[in-house]
Design a protein around this motif. Structure first.
Motif, PDB file in Angstrom:
ATOM      1  N   ASN A  65       0.795  -1.229   0.000  1.00  0.00           N
ATOM      2  CA  ASN A  65       0.000   0.000   0.000  1.00  0.00           C
ATOM      3  C   ASN A  65       0.827   1.278   0.000  1.00  0.00           C
ATOM      4  O   ASN A  65       0.285   2.351   0.223  1.00  0.00           O
ATOM      5  CB  ASN A  65      -0.982   0.001   1.171  1.00  0.00           C
ATOM      6  CG  ASN A  65      -0.301   0.107   2.516  1.00  0.00           C
ATOM      7  OD1 ASN A  65       0.918   0.126   2.606  1.00  0.00           O
ATOM      8  ND2 ASN A  65      -1.086   0.159   3.557  1.00  0.00           N
ATOM      9  N   SER A  66       2.102   1.207  -0.257  1.00  0.00           N
ATOM     10  CA  SER A  66       2.904   2.429  -0.265  1.00  0.00           C
ATOM     11  C   SER A  66       2.543   3.331  -1.447  1.00  0.00           C
ATOM     12  O   SER A  66       2.673   4.548  -1.351  1.00  0.00           O
ATOM     13  CB  SER A  66       4.396   2.107  -0.291  1.00  0.00           C
ATOM     14  OG  SER A  66       4.737   1.453  -1.488  1.00  0.00           O
ATOM     15  N   TYR A  67       2.052   2.742  -2.532  1.00  0.00           N
ATOM     16  CA  TYR A  67       1.650   3.564  -3.673  1.00  0.00           C
ATOM     17  C   TYR A  67       0.465   4.458  -3.299  1.00  0.00           C
ATOM     18  O   TYR A  67       0.339   5.570  -3.818  1.00  0.00           O
ATOM     19  CB  TYR A  67       1.307   2.695  -4.880  1.00  0.00           C
ATOM     20  CG  TYR A  67       0.012   1.943  -4.782  1.00  0.00           C
ATOM     21  CD1 TYR A  67      -1.145   2.467  -5.340  1.00  0.00           C
ATOM     22  CD2 TYR A  67      -0.059   0.722  -4.125  1.00  0.00           C
ATOM     23  CE1 TYR A  67      -2.343   1.784  -5.246  1.00  0.00           C
ATOM     24  CE2 TYR A  67      -1.241   0.033  -4.030  1.00  0.00           C
ATOM     25  CZ  TYR A  67      -2.388   0.568  -4.594  1.00  0.00           C
ATOM     26  OH  TYR A  67      -3.566  -0.106  -4.491  1.00  0.00           O
ATOM     27  N   LEU A  68      -0.390   4.016  -2.391  1.00  0.00           N
ATOM     28  CA  LEU A  68      -1.519   4.846  -1.956  1.00  0.00           C
ATOM     29  C   LEU A  68      -1.028   6.077  -1.199  1.00  0.00           C
ATOM     30  O   LEU A  68      -1.591   7.160  -1.326  1.00  0.00           O
ATOM     31  CB  LEU A  68      -2.476   4.035  -1.088  1.00  0.00           C
ATOM     32  CG  LEU A  68      -3.248   2.946  -1.800  1.00  0.00           C
ATOM     33  CD1 LEU A  68      -3.988   2.087  -0.797  1.00  0.00           C
ATOM     34  CD2 LEU A  68      -4.194   3.538  -2.815  1.00  0.00           C
ATOM     35  N   PHE A  69       0.014   5.894  -0.403  1.00  0.00           N
ATOM     36  CA  PHE A  69       0.592   7.038   0.301  1.00  0.00           C
ATOM     37  C   PHE A  69       1.103   8.068  -0.701  1.00  0.00           C
ATOM     38  O   PHE A  69       0.852   9.262  -0.558  1.00  0.00           O
ATOM     39  CB  PHE A  69       1.729   6.569   1.217  1.00  0.00           C
ATOM     40  CG  PHE A  69       2.484   7.700   1.848  1.00  0.00           C
ATOM     41  CD1 PHE A  69       1.951   8.395   2.911  1.00  0.00           C
ATOM     42  CD2 PHE A  69       3.724   8.075   1.357  1.00  0.00           C
ATOM     43  CE1 PHE A  69       2.642   9.442   3.493  1.00  0.00           C
ATOM     44  CE2 PHE A  69       4.424   9.115   1.921  1.00  0.00           C
ATOM     45  CZ  PHE A  69       3.884   9.802   2.998  1.00  0.00           C
ATOM     46  N   TRP A  70       1.772   7.612  -1.743  1.00  0.00           N
ATOM     47  CA  TRP A  70       2.319   8.543  -2.729  1.00  0.00           C
ATOM     48  C   TRP A  70       1.234   9.164  -3.591  1.00  0.00           C
ATOM     49  O   TRP A  70       1.359  10.303  -4.037  1.00  0.00           O
ATOM     50  CB  TRP A  70       3.393   7.859  -3.567  1.00  0.00           C
ATOM     51  CG  TRP A  70       4.595   7.567  -2.732  1.00  0.00           C
ATOM     52  CD1 TRP A  70       5.045   6.343  -2.355  1.00  0.00           C
ATOM     53  CD2 TRP A  70       5.466   8.514  -2.117  1.00  0.00           C
ATOM     54  NE1 TRP A  70       6.145   6.468  -1.550  1.00  0.00           N
ATOM     55  CE2 TRP A  70       6.430   7.793  -1.388  1.00  0.00           C
ATOM     56  CE3 TRP A  70       5.530   9.897  -2.100  1.00  0.00           C
ATOM     57  CZ2 TRP A  70       7.431   8.409  -0.655  1.00  0.00           C
ATOM     58  CZ3 TRP A  70       6.537  10.515  -1.378  1.00  0.00           C
ATOM     59  CH2 TRP A  70       7.465   9.776  -0.673  1.00  0.00           C
ATOM     60  N   ILE A  71       0.132   8.459  -3.836  1.00  0.00           N
ATOM     61  CA  ILE A  71      -1.009   9.061  -4.532  1.00  0.00           C
ATOM     62  C   ILE A  71      -1.589  10.185  -3.689  1.00  0.00           C
ATOM     63  O   ILE A  71      -1.912  11.263  -4.195  1.00  0.00           O
ATOM     64  CB  ILE A  71      -2.074   7.993  -4.852  1.00  0.00           C
ATOM     65  CG1 ILE A  71      -1.594   7.082  -5.967  1.00  0.00           C
ATOM     66  CG2 ILE A  71      -3.401   8.633  -5.240  1.00  0.00           C
ATOM     67  CD1 ILE A  71      -2.512   5.921  -6.247  1.00  0.00           C
ATOM     68  N   SER A  72      -1.702   9.950  -2.391  1.00  0.00           N
ATOM     69  CA  SER A  72      -2.229  10.972  -1.493  1.00  0.00           C
ATOM     70  C   SER A  72      -1.312  12.189  -1.424  1.00  0.00           C
ATOM     71  O   SER A  72      -1.775  13.332  -1.455  1.00  0.00           O
ATOM     72  CB  SER A  72      -2.421  10.377  -0.097  1.00  0.00           C
ATOM     73  OG  SER A  72      -2.979  11.307   0.770  1.00  0.00           O
ATOM     74  N   VAL A  73      -0.013  11.964  -1.365  1.00  0.00           N
ATOM     75  CA  VAL A  73       0.942  13.073  -1.330  1.00  0.00           C
ATOM     76  C   VAL A  73       0.909  13.851  -2.649  1.00  0.00           C
ATOM     77  O   VAL A  73       0.938  15.085  -2.655  1.00  0.00           O
ATOM     78  CB  VAL A  73       2.370  12.548  -1.034  1.00  0.00           C
ATOM     79  CG1 VAL A  73       3.416  13.618  -1.274  1.00  0.00           C
ATOM     80  CG2 VAL A  73       2.446  12.038   0.390  1.00  0.00           C
ATOM     81  N   THR A  74       0.800  13.130  -3.767  1.00  0.00           N
ATOM     82  CA  THR A  74       0.701  13.797  -5.069  1.00  0.00           C
ATOM     83  C   THR A  74      -0.555  14.656  -5.137  1.00  0.00           C
ATOM     84  O   THR A  74      -0.520  15.792  -5.614  1.00  0.00           O
ATOM     85  CB  THR A  74       0.697  12.761  -6.202  1.00  0.00           C
ATOM     86  OG1 THR A  74       1.882  11.975  -6.104  1.00  0.00           O
ATOM     87  CG2 THR A  74       0.623  13.429  -7.558  1.00  0.00           C
TER      88      THR A  74
END
Length: 91
Positions: A65-74
């Motif tokens: 789920n680390s990609y979800l963190f980066w989607i949120s930051v983006t």
């Protein structure tokens, strides 16, 4: 899921979702400015990542789920850029 986590997720989902819809309405009916579209996309990305249970910090993130963190930051960066353009540059 415990109640406090569910409440936290509900707040972090509905707030960007409502702001995204508001910015999209501004874009469609009140001016067609690109900064409204930037805000809508940014808040939409944040709402999507929260809906998919994104971790709130990188320490909680796993490889799944680390990609979800980066989607949120983006989404946060795009929304902030839209607000900066809206309130600093007079078009």
């Amino acid at each position: 899921m415990e109640k406090s986590t569910r409440t936290r997720s509900a707040i972090w989902f509905w707030l960007p979702a409502i702001l995204s819809v508001g910015s999209l309405v501004d874009f469609i009916w009140y001016g067609h400015h690109i900064y409204n579209l930037l805000e809508a996309v940014g808040f939409g990305l944040m709402a999507f990542a929260t809906y998919r249970n994104a971790p709130l910090n990188l320490k909680e993130a796993t490889t799944e789920n680390s990609y979800l963190f980066w989607i949120s930051v983006t989404g946060l960066v795009v929304a902030i850029c839209g607000m900066l353009v809206k309130y600093t540059i007079k078009i």
